[in-house]
Design an enzyme around this catalytic site. Structure first.
Site, PDB file in Angstrom:
ATOM      1  N   ASP A  11     -12.590  19.220  23.991  1.00  0.00           N
ATOM      2  CA  ASP A  11     -11.557  18.216  23.926  1.00  0.00           C
ATOM      3  C   ASP A  11     -10.214  18.809  23.846  1.00  0.00           C
ATOM      4  OD1 ASP A  11     -10.963  14.887  23.178  1.00  0.00           O
ATOM      5  OD2 ASP A  11      -9.977  16.476  22.075  1.00  0.00           O
ATOM      6  N   ASP A 107      -8.924  15.410  29.810  1.00  0.00           N
ATOM      7  CA  ASP A 107      -8.662  15.923  28.630  1.00  0.00           C
ATOM      8  C   ASP A 107     -10.147  16.392  28.042  1.00  0.00           C
ATOM      9  OD1 ASP A 107      -9.130  13.610  27.598  1.00  0.00           O
ATOM     10  OD2 ASP A 107      -7.431  13.802  26.345  1.00  0.00           O
ATOM     11  N   GLU A 108     -11.318  16.242  28.632  1.00  0.00           N
ATOM     12  CA  GLU A 108     -12.543  16.419  28.406  1.00  0.00           C
ATOM     13  C   GLU A 108     -13.393  16.877  29.288  1.00  0.00           C
ATOM     14  OE1 GLU A 108     -13.937  13.020  25.313  1.00  0.00           O
ATOM     15  OE2 GLU A 108     -13.150  12.296  27.066  1.00  0.00           O
TER      16      GLU A 108
END
Lengths: 421, 112
Positions: A11, A107-108
């Site tokens: 993350d 974002d992961e």
């Protein structure tokens, strides 16, 4: 028995804000937030850097409140296209460690390193540190790694432990959940929102461990009492999440599978109170939806329209669907049914959010001829307008209503996910 | 309804992906599959020439492997014309470029 897997969930910390900071040396050492346009209602904080968070700024609060807490705050407009580019760059870095990389959001990303762990002497923390270091030096983004034997535990490890760790790494061992995950309050459970937390409390479930210790049959019973017969699947889902049971594979091609439905929704800059105004937005959304269906070669048969009122605490509005006689992707035909749904179900309350979805697809290369409409003419017209838009951008040709006060098409074409490109 | 409990269902039903992000991912996955054309040596070209001439003169079906950046493509049929001046050949009424040929097999399964 299968080999025990090693799965990571990586993350990015304060992703949008970190991208801005890494690309602009002037921002170094200063608190910054990325925020939507203050003139439109989307003027909220999308991401705050750790320095801003230390001053009490939180994600999703209004820019005004954030500046009040931290007067020296730098407010930056989002650049969504750039964030997507950096996200793909990070995927590429992970892909140099293993081909099993599955982006879960911007974002992961899930990363299965079972097959390449031996290159780091079987030490997963060494490997994760390497990856973390490489992403940091190539993009300026700091990533946190939740590590476990499956995806749900990796996600849980990242959200609850790795983010709070100085190293940004955490290995969650399934054999030792009793000392880690199961001690956490039920509100920390993945997929448990406020409402579900409230219901779990009412069932006497206080910690994630309490949920895992509840026999599945008993949990199903408890949930049926609250949510009716159809809650068995959710009961099992929550129980599996709490117990750390998840056999889903890290699936790199998961985004390539054809969608079940295509929909667009939009939060309006102000409340729309008249049918005429709402119809303009419904037409614009229908156009976008149909355009995407046409580009993918789909025709849809089920049209769904939803409207939501301004006060999200006192929800008003509707979400209804209708099965059309024939599958289509002709804007005017879908719009006709969408308006019919709108007229039938809209209660006259002001509307803040509108959505249109087309589903139940069939292939648009073969379709039943219809004797009584002029579909062929519309299809030829739309082939021409689609080609124009493809070449010169979405605003090159628009419906006249989009130029009225209610129209949003021009504004929307400059955005990704409701934020500036 | 039980899709959430099967395969990758939990993650497919819960993820937040921007359509633009998804599109870029699909494009970059496609780029990963891109390959460069195979370079043939003189001997291989001779073989291909011989098989094509045979197909043309004896009206025998031939199978030609063609270059494509992302896919495996083949031209199967009888060579109708060979236009070496413009670097092209015709199979079943359709023109193809000679320089995109990567291999040939005759009906009998002759290796390139």
């Amino acid at each position: 028995m299968a080999v025990k897997r090693t799965v990571m969930l990586a993350d990015c910390q304060s992703f949008y804000a970190s991208v801005e900071k890494s690309q602009n040396p002037d921002y170094a050492g200063k608190p910054i937030v990325v925020a939507g346009d203050p003139e439109r209602r989307s003027g909220i904080v999308l991401a705050a850097c750790p320095l801003a968070k230390a001053k009490g700024v939180t994600t999703a609060e209004r820019v005004g409140e954030a500046v009040a807490k931290c007067p020296e705050l730098i407010v930056v407009r989002p650049r969504m296209a750039e964030y997507i580019r950096v996200s793909l760059q990070i995927s590429d870095i992970y892909r140099s460690y293993t081909d099993l990389v599955e982006p879960y959001s911007i974002d992961e990303q899930f990363i299965d390193v079972t097959g390449s762990l031996h290159l780091f002497g079987g030490n997963v923390e060494t490997m994760a540190r390497h990856m973390q270091q490489q992403v940091l030096s190539e993009t300026g983004i700091y990533c946190r790694f939740g590590i476990a034997e499956n995806k749900i535990l990796a996600k849980t490890a990242c959200d609850n432990f790795a983010k709070k760790n100085a190293s940004g790494l955490y290995v969650l061992e399934k054999e030792r959940l009793a000392e880690s995950l199961w001690k956490l309050p039920i509100s920390k459970l993945f997929m448990a929102g406020n409402r579900m937390t409230y219901h779990f409390h009412a069932m006497g479930i206080e910690t994630i461990g309490d949920l895992a210790a509840t026999p599945l049959d008993r949990l199903k019973q408890l949930m049926r009492r609250k949510f009716g017969k159809n809650s068995d699947i959710n009961a099992e889902l929550y129980w599996r999440i709490a117990s750390g049971v998840d056999d889903s594979p890290v699936t790199p091609g998961t985004h390539e599978s054809p969608p079940q439905s295509i929909g667009h929704q939009m939060t309006l800059p102000r409340d729309y109170g008249t049918l005429e105004e709402i119809k303009v937005v419904v037409l614009e959304l229908t156009e976008l939806v149909c355009q995407r269906c046409r580009s993918k070669g789909f025709m849809g048969q089920v049209i769904a329209v939803g409207c939501q009122g301004a006060d999200f605490d006192r929800p008003t509005g509707f979400f209804r669907q209708f099965k059309m006689a024939d599958p289509t992707n002709v804007t005017n035909h879908v719009y006709r049914e969408a308006v019919r749904l709108l007229e039938r179900h809209w209660d006259g309350n002001p509307v803040r959010k509108v959505g249109v979805t087309l589903g139940q697809f069939s292939n648009s290369e073969q379709y039943q001829l219809s004797l009584f409409d002029d579909r062929e003419r519309f299809m030829a017209l739309e082939r021409a307008t689609d080609a124009l838009k493809e070449k010169y951008g979405d605003t090159v040709i628009m419906r006249a209503v989009s130029m009225t006060h209610a129209g949003q098409a021009r504004d929307r074409s400059g955005k990704i996910g409701g934020h500036y490109k | 309804m039980s899709k959430k409990l099967q395969g990758n269902g939990l993650w497919e039903s819960s993820r937040m992906m921007l359509p633009e992000h998804k599109l870029e991912l699909i494009n970059s996955a496609k780029e990963l599959k891109r390959r460069a054309p195979v370079e043939l040596d003189e001997h291989e070209w001779e073989q291909i020439e011989r098989l094509m001439t045979e197909s043309y003169q004896l009206r025998q079906p031939i199978e030609l492997r063609m270059y494509h950046p992302y896919e495996e493509t083949k031209v199967i049929g009888t060579v109708d014309r060979i236009d070496s001046y413009r670097g092209r050949f015709m199979v079943d009424g359709e023109w193809f470029e000679i320089k995109q040929i990567e291999g040939a097999e005759s009906e009998g399964g002759d290796a390139e």
